[in-house]
Design a protein around this motif. Structure first.
Motif, PDB file in Angstrom:
ATOM      1  N   VAL A 347      31.691  52.809  12.543  1.00 18.65           N
ATOM      2  CA  VAL A 347      30.335  52.538  12.913  1.00 18.65           C
ATOM      3  C   VAL A 347      30.388  51.836  14.140  1.00 18.65           C
ATOM      4  O   VAL A 347      31.650  51.422  14.800  1.00 18.65           O
ATOM      5  N   ASP A 348      29.138  51.643  14.985  1.00 17.23           N
ATOM      6  CA  ASP A 348      29.127  51.355  16.248  1.00 17.23           C
ATOM      7  C   ASP A 348      29.059  49.615  16.152  1.00 17.23           C
ATOM      8  O   ASP A 348      28.716  49.125  17.313  1.00 17.23           O
ATOM      9  N   GLY A 349      29.466  49.083  15.194  1.00 16.83           N
ATOM     10  CA  GLY A 349      29.532  47.512  15.554  1.00 16.83           C
ATOM     11  C   GLY A 349      30.933  47.084  14.618  1.00 16.83           C
ATOM     12  O   GLY A 349      31.794  47.783  14.870  1.00 16.83           O
ATOM     13  N   GLY A 350      30.808  46.128  13.865  1.00 13.32           N
ATOM     14  CA  GLY A 350      31.941  45.788  13.444  1.00 13.32           C
ATOM     15  C   GLY A 350      32.275  44.247  13.317  1.00 13.32           C
ATOM     16  O   GLY A 350      31.324  43.451  13.082  1.00 13.32           O
ATOM     17  N   THR A 357      34.410  39.665   6.604  1.00 15.15           N
ATOM     18  CA  THR A 357      35.153  40.514   6.073  1.00 15.15           C
ATOM     19  C   THR A 357      36.808  40.057   6.619  1.00 15.15           C
ATOM     20  O   THR A 357      37.808  39.960   5.720  1.00 15.15           O
ATOM     21  N   ALA A 358      36.951  39.806   7.819  1.00 19.68           N
ATOM     22  CA  ALA A 358      38.370  39.550   8.277  1.00 19.68           C
ATOM     23  C   ALA A 358      38.807  38.237   8.132  1.00 19.68           C
ATOM     24  O   ALA A 358      39.719  37.921   8.030  1.00 19.68           O
ATOM     25  N   LEU A 359      37.529  37.223   8.301  1.00 21.41           N
ATOM     26  CA  LEU A 359      37.832  35.652   8.123  1.00 21.41           C
ATOM     27  C   LEU A 359      38.236  35.093   6.601  1.00 21.41           C
ATOM     28  O   LEU A 359      38.799  34.531   6.566  1.00 21.41           O
ATOM     29  N   TYR A 360      37.294  35.568   5.782  1.00 23.24           N
ATOM     30  CA  TYR A 360      37.220  35.267   4.620  1.00 23.24           C
ATOM     31  C   TYR A 360      37.644  36.320   3.673  1.00 23.24           C
ATOM     32  O   TYR A 360      37.621  36.092   2.165  1.00 23.24           O
ATOM     33  N   ASP A 361      38.374  37.498   3.927  1.00 20.81           N
ATOM     34  CA  ASP A 361      38.412  38.425   2.746  1.00 20.81           C
ATOM     35  C   ASP A 361      37.100  39.021   1.981  1.00 20.81           C
ATOM     36  O   ASP A 361      37.331  39.282   0.926  1.00 20.81           O
ATOM     37  N   ALA A 362      35.886  38.791   2.472  1.00 17.37           N
ATOM     38  CA  ALA A 362      34.732  38.919   1.864  1.00 17.37           C
ATOM     39  C   ALA A 362      34.465  40.353   1.504  1.00 17.37           C
ATOM     40  O   ALA A 362      34.953  41.426   2.354  1.00 17.37           O
ATOM     41  N   GLU A 388      41.166  46.085  16.609  1.00 16.04           N
ATOM     42  CA  GLU A 388      41.815  45.354  15.499  1.00 16.04           C
ATOM     43  C   GLU A 388      41.860  46.181  14.281  1.00 16.04           C
ATOM     44  O   GLU A 388      40.904  46.557  13.705  1.00 16.04           O
ATOM     45  N   SER A 389      43.253  46.050  13.558  1.00 13.74           N
ATOM     46  CA  SER A 389      43.143  47.057  12.335  1.00 13.74           C
ATOM     47  C   SER A 389      42.293  46.046  11.277  1.00 13.74           C
ATOM     48  O   SER A 389      41.911  46.656  10.285  1.00 13.74           O
ATOM     49  N   GLY A 390      42.159  44.689  11.337  1.00 19.59           N
ATOM     50  CA  GLY A 390      41.308  44.015  10.527  1.00 19.59           C
ATOM     51  C   GLY A 390      39.835  44.168  10.589  1.00 19.59           C
ATOM     52  O   GLY A 390      38.874  43.489  10.023  1.00 19.59           O
ATOM     53  N   ASP A 391      39.502  44.929  11.510  1.00 22.20           N
ATOM     54  CA  ASP A 391      38.032  45.188  11.882  1.00 22.20           C
ATOM     55  C   ASP A 391      37.295  46.094  10.713  1.00 22.20           C
ATOM     56  O   ASP A 391      37.175  47.350  11.074  1.00 22.20           O
ATOM     57  N   ILE A 392      37.099  45.429   9.974  1.00 27.14           N
ATOM     58  CA  ILE A 392      36.517  46.032   8.443  1.00 27.14           C
ATOM     59  C   ILE A 392      35.246  45.480   8.078  1.00 27.14           C
ATOM     60  O   ILE A 392      35.152  44.255   8.126  1.00 27.14           O
ATOM     61  N   VAL A 393      34.301  46.401   7.955  1.00 23.41           N
ATOM     62  CA  VAL A 393      32.977  45.990   7.607  1.00 23.41           C
ATOM     63  C   VAL A 393      32.804  45.972   5.990  1.00 23.41           C
ATOM     64  O   VAL A 393      32.476  44.916   5.504  1.00 23.41           O
TER      65      VAL A 393
END
Length: 459
Positions: A347-350, A357-362, A388-393
């Motif tokens: 998507v166009d954000g992240g 999601t990246a910081l707290y594994d939310a 970043e591969s951790g750029d997960i929403v």
């Protein structure tokens, strides 16, 4: 429904991929006959066309209703309790005015948040100032503005604040933030009451008792009471029970040593919300009743008069009232072990609009928002556009198999710590915030532009 082997054990393939789990969405969110998500009577397609994406969409009526619910629930216990909205969750001039309108007080933790509150015309006597490292300028501004309470966090701050108040001929009302030694059942980075962290004075070590003596000796400070905050995203009151017991024991010791009964007790916030269907937060009325019972019982045991309680909800007001709207850019399938695959939906954000999601594994949920679909569900991971591969929403969610570029996706529960923790990583402008109410959409924070960012770069 069946569990999908490639996803987490709790994630189950939905019977209807278009269904909205009611605990995750603001009250004004629904689907129309074409399956398009609507909020406050407006289509997300209309909102995306007018305001662009990514976009934080706030259901203003829902936000105000949640604020009133906390106000009424805690106002009905212990002869009345004060509710301070925790502005760190999300604060803007409009939000500060909503909070004022609904009769809540406001908790700020920086000079910037205080500036927003004052710009909004928020009554300064209803503002509390937090922070573990308040600057001289921040303390001076709070004193000069007439902030109602300052929560002190170190011996240096007590000396600094006393000197500043004396120089201005003022007397500052303060609470002392304590560390109660409670291990809240939450992520390490948002647990704030254990001993080895930066906030507050330890009760166990005697630091808190020393801070009380220091404040009582300072003629320019008035000690209102003690403060405790055990962490964030907490679903029950067990931790608050331990915290109340330890703080009230300290208040009894203050009475015995100093012949002073402190009139107030702040047990902080941290009340959890639902991010997925596995989360089951307690309603404010239950929280209020349980906390009131705990305090009354402990005060009776120590022979204390019941102090005036205050709490600091932030996430539980702002979080569920808002969703983030994204446009899908690219879609690809990635093979997994065992013959499974995962659909990656970019998507166009992240991470610049949701770092949690990246910081707290939310965990988060999401839904296709711009249309209905009869396609079969497919396990998907919604990712951003950052390097970043951790750029997960959203780590794991079922979306329709025909999800494609140009579709809109909505992620609920993003009103807290989405926009307030936003960044410009990869020099991406921060997203806009729009408030929707009764068929009307109003921009309350405009989208950042490249020109805004370049204006800060002095070459």
């Amino acid at each position: 429904m069946r569990t999908h082997e490639a996803g987490p054990t709790w994630l189950r393939e939905p019977d209807d991929v278009n269904a909205l789990y009611p605990g995750l969405w603001a009250a004004g969110v629904e689907r129309d006959d074409d399956g398009v998500l609507r909020v406050g009577g407006l289509s997300v397609k209309e909102l995306a066309t007018e305001f662009g994406t990514p976009l934080f969409v706030v259901d203003e009526n829902d936000f105000r209703s949640r604020a009133r619910t906390f106000r009424d629930a805690f106002g009905a216990v212990l002869g009345g309790a004060d509710v301070y909205y925790a502005g760190k969750a999300f604060l803007s001039v409009a939000v500060a005015r909503w909070i004022a309108d609904e009769g809540l007080s406001l908790d700020v933790c920086s000079g910037g948040e205080l500036a927003v509150a004052l710009r909004a015309g928020f009554p300064p006597e209803r503002i509390g100032l937090h922070g573990n490292n308040k600057s001289v300028a921040e303390l001076a501004r709070a004193l000069e503005a007439g902030v109602g309470r300052i929560i002190v966090d170190s011996f240096e701050e007590i000396e600094r604040l006393a000197a500043l108040a004396t120089a201005r001929g003022l007397r500052a009302d303060v609470l002392i933030r304590t560390k109660v030694g409670v291990e809240a059942h939450t992520h390490e980075y948002i647990a704030t009451a254990h001993e080895d962290q930066k906030f507050g004075f330890s009760i166990a070590s005697g630091e808190a008792a020393g801070a009380i003596r220091a404040v009582l000796k300072a003629s320019s400070l008035r000690l209102l009471g003690l403060h405790s905050h055990i962490g964030s995203q907490i679903y029950d009151t067990a931790g608050f029970e331990v915290a109340a017991r330890r703080v009230l024991r300290l208040q009894a010791e203050v009475r015995d040593e100093h012949r002073v009964e402190l009139p107030e007790l702040d047990l902080g916030g941290g009340f959890g919300i639902a991010y997925t269907s596995q989360d089951h937060p307690q309603p404010p009325a239950v929280l209020a009743a349980n906390m009131a019972e705990i305090i009354a019982h402990e005060c009776a045991g120590y022979g204390l008069a019941v102090p005036r309680l205050s709490v600091e909800p932030g996430r539980s007001v702002a979080g569920p009232s808002t969703f983030t709207l994204y446009e899908v850019g690219t879609v690809k399938s990635v093979p997994l072990d065992g013959g499974h695959s995962r659909r990656y939906v970019a998507v166009d954000g992240g991470m610049t609009d949701n770092i949690r999601t990246a910081l707290y594994d939310a965990d988060y949920s999401c839904t296709l928002a711009s249309r209905g679909s009869s396609a079969a569900p497919v396990l998907a991971r919604v990712v951003g556009k950052h390097c970043e591969s951790g750029d997960i929403v959203v780590k794991d969610e079922f979306l329709p198999d025909d999800i494609a570029a140009g579709d809109l996706i909505a992620v609920p529960g993003t009103g807290a710590y989405g926009r307030s923790m936003a960044s410009n990583y990869n020099l991406i402008p921060r997203a806009a915030v729009v408030a929707v109410r009764d068929g009307d959409a109003r921009l309350i924070m405009r989208r950042e532009t490249e020109d805004d960012m370049l204006a800060l770069d002095v070459g």
